[in-house]
Design an enzyme around this catalytic site. Sequence first.
Site, mmCIF file in Angstrom:
data_model
loop_
_atom_site.group_PDB
_atom_site.id
_atom_site.type_symbol
_atom_site.label_atom_id
_atom_site.label_comp_id
_atom_site.label_asym_id
_atom_site.label_seq_id
_atom_site.Cartn_x
_atom_site.Cartn_y
_atom_site.Cartn_z
ATOM 1 C CD1 TRP A 165 87.060 40.396 56.794
ATOM 2 C CD2 TRP A 165 86.783 41.678 55.232
ATOM 3 N NE1 TRP A 165 87.202 39.581 55.865
ATOM 4 C CE2 TRP A 165 86.967 40.567 54.718
ATOM 5 C CE3 TRP A 165 86.175 42.680 54.364
ATOM 6 C CZ2 TRP A 165 87.452 40.190 53.566
ATOM 7 C CZ3 TRP A 165 86.481 42.596 53.000
ATOM 8 C CH2 TRP A 165 86.923 41.331 52.596
ATOM 9 C CD GLU B 87 84.046 28.109 54.226
ATOM 10 O OE1 GLU B 87 83.906 29.320 53.905
ATOM 11 O OE2 GLU B 87 83.535 27.165 54.432
ATOM 12 N NE ARG C 272 78.174 42.508 60.391
ATOM 13 C CZ ARG C 272 77.027 41.959 59.509
ATOM 14 N NH1 ARG C 272 76.209 40.811 59.674
ATOM 15 N NH2 ARG C 272 76.987 42.640 58.345
ATOM 16 C CD GLU D 30 79.511 23.674 52.061
ATOM 17 O OE1 GLU D 30 79.761 24.076 51.215
ATOM 18 O OE2 GLU D 30 79.210 23.783 53.170
ATOM 19 C CG HIS E 111 88.107 14.105 31.401
ATOM 20 N ND1 HIS E 111 88.054 13.559 29.946
ATOM 21 C CD2 HIS E 111 87.032 13.345 31.870
ATOM 22 C CE1 HIS E 111 87.124 12.498 29.775
ATOM 23 N NE2 HIS E 111 86.156 12.581 30.971
ATOM 24 C CG ASN F 217 78.887 46.725 57.385
ATOM 25 O OD1 ASN F 217 79.859 46.236 56.667
ATOM 26 N ND2 ASN F 217 77.775 45.975 57.540
ATOM 27 N N GLY F 218 80.551 48.960 55.190
ATOM 28 C CA GLY F 218 80.240 49.245 53.596
ATOM 29 C C GLY F 218 81.596 50.061 52.982
ATOM 30 C CB CYS G 262 82.385 46.206 59.301
ATOM 31 S SG CYS G 262 83.845 46.559 58.711
ATOM 32 C CE LYS H 77 77.313 32.963 59.225
ATOM 33 N NZ LYS H 77 77.550 31.542 58.852
ATOM 34 C CE LYS I 231 81.492 24.413 54.788
ATOM 35 N NZ LYS I 231 80.818 25.603 54.798
HETATM 36 O O1 M6R Z 1 75.411 34.685 53.465
HETATM 37 P P1 M6R Z 1 75.281 33.870 52.282
HETATM 38 O O2 M6R Z 1 74.851 32.685 52.215
HETATM 39 O O3 M6R Z 1 74.692 34.430 50.938
HETATM 40 O O4 M6R Z 1 76.878 33.527 51.825
HETATM 41 C C1 M6R Z 1 77.387 33.048 50.805
HETATM 42 C C2 M6R Z 1 79.040 32.632 51.063
HETATM 43 O O5 M6R Z 1 79.688 33.961 51.288
HETATM 44 C C3 M6R Z 1 78.969 31.734 52.262
HETATM 45 O O6 M6R Z 1 78.288 30.542 51.982
HETATM 46 C C4 M6R Z 1 80.554 31.276 52.172
HETATM 47 O O7 M6R Z 1 80.866 30.553 51.143
HETATM 48 C C5 M6R Z 1 80.818 30.667 53.671
HETATM 49 N N1 M6R Z 1 82.189 30.986 53.954
HETATM 50 C C6 M6R Z 1 80.621 29.166 53.966
HETATM 51 O O8 M6R Z 1 81.081 28.594 54.676
#
Ligand code: M6R
Length: 589
Positions: free
Chosen positions: A74, A474, A29, A467, A490, A100-101, A2, A584, A471
């Site tokens: 969010w 996501e 956010r 990673e 395996h 936020n929280g 948020c 984020k 990508k």
């Molecule tokens: O802000 P942070 O690097 O601690 O965030 C960690 C993960 O939440 C963040 O890397 C997440 O996996 C993203 N969606 C990656 O693109």
Amino acid sequence: MCGIFAIVNDKTHRAAQTTLEGLKKLEYRGYDSWGVAVVTEKGASVAIEKHVGKIGGATTGLPNGTIAIGHTRWATHGGVTDQNAHPHLDCTGRFVVIHNGIVENYQELKQNLIKKHHVFHSETDTEVIAHSIEDAVKNKPTVQAVLEVFSQLAGSNAIVVLDAKTKTIVACRNGSPLVAGIGDESFFLASDVPAFLRYTSTVHFLSDGEAVVLSNQGIKLFDIRTIKTKPMSTQTLDWKLEDAEKGGYPHFMIKEIMEQVRTVPKTAQVNNDVISAVAKQIQKGNRVVLTACGTASYCALAAKYFFADIGLEVQSYGAYEFAPFAKFSDKKTVLFAISQSGETADTLIATKKAKQNGAYIVAVVNARGSTLERLSDAVIPVGAGPEIAVVSTKAFTSQLSTLYLVSQAVTGTLPKAASEITTLGRVLETWLTDTLCEKIIKLAKDLVDHTDMYVIGKHTGYPAGLEFALKIKETSYIHAEPFAAGELKHGVITLIQKGTPCFVIATQENSKLELLSSAAELKARGGKIIGVAPFPSAEFDVHVPIPDAGPLTIIPAVIVGQLLGYYLGIGRGTDPDKPRNLAKSVTVK
Ligand code: M6R
């Protein structure tokens, strides 16, 4: 999760519009809904506008005013509806709250308030805050009432309360980010600096237990527990407005991918002193542990290989699984907590546990002024600048090169490592260009209709593969599954059919032959082999050449995954800057 924005003393008298523009910079956010509230100039009543969905290019017809607050959500408690969108009001309409929280004890507070005949209009935990303040203010001033109510909230929270009667904003922080901006005449609050960077880069990052009170008279900092004022510690950031703009690119994600020609080599210049100090802690024989979440956790895993290659055995844990292992951290542990935001709840919890046991905490962070920074004994700011796209790209490669520098500093070869990174920067300048993008666009067009893809790698090619696949998932929502190349036979190999796209990520000369054997096994089952490698091979049906950067080859390998994820997303009509269901920074457990 948020985004919060507030302004007082807006000399344009368009505080609602200023707030909406600020929220657009915070949409990463959370983008389930948004809302703005302004104290009107005529009659000093509150006008509110709330909508489900992304802000996009929204405008608002809210009336003129100089004080406003806004929120982008969010959802946690209560569905994605207009009623649950923030801001929320008390029964009288005097107190307007954004949050936020998570108020963990909201059910208990809500039941008590209902008994006192408060009427609720949403299913959110946030609304209890507004009604609680309405009760508390009956026998005390607003600031005291808000601070006392905030102290009763369990969980990690940041709140902003607009008192329409006194035209005052009171904001409190405990565990969720909040930064105050000090302009020439106006004052701001936000979850993150880019929201008000257009107006000021002079900021005070609130610490847990701090509150600020904003009015036309100015800004004051309070200690929440004592309800006494305290001096602010303002700083002027070197962030530029362009850092928070798309700069001619269609999305922040592609802008941030292309920025890596600058952000990666920058890591070789900015942290040498602190890296040397941290290396000394490791040279004392202390145990090294790395923890992080998501993309940052793949950096932790890659760093494990960097350290292994210098002869040091280190552990890496997803922060969400750190608890059973926390007991092994002690005064002889150096814990690296890696995070773009420095606000990820699981990473903070893991860090706090290690800290309680006496570990020396090193924060490897990108955003500034975070909770993680404050918990740490040493901070290594990776300096990639604001990362606005929800999907992490440039922060990851800056974390990687920073951890590489740390590993090399332990062996006393920091200058050599810094020069390798500088060289890589020059290589990226000639490789990460429109020509590469065109190649990846073509590949994405060929692959866009596939529903399943597999990614294999060995050594640092393994975290690169994790990673790479993340990508794709996501950004395009295509199922992409990463494996260590050796794991394939395996079980996973059952999934390979004729034409299944299989990416083979080669980052290391020593494991080349084993990796190519795994590629051959995939090819024999009909897999379409896409080699992301510095060398060609007969096993590859498609070859995406990447520069050979020695131990840093993981960086260009991952960049290919970033570009492919981006262009697959574009091909599938997604919004790469704001993937569905994601926020984020994940500031809840
Ligand atoms: O802000 P942070 O690097 O601690 O965030 C960690 C993960 O939440 C963040 O890397 C997440 O996996 C993203 N969606 C990656 O693109």
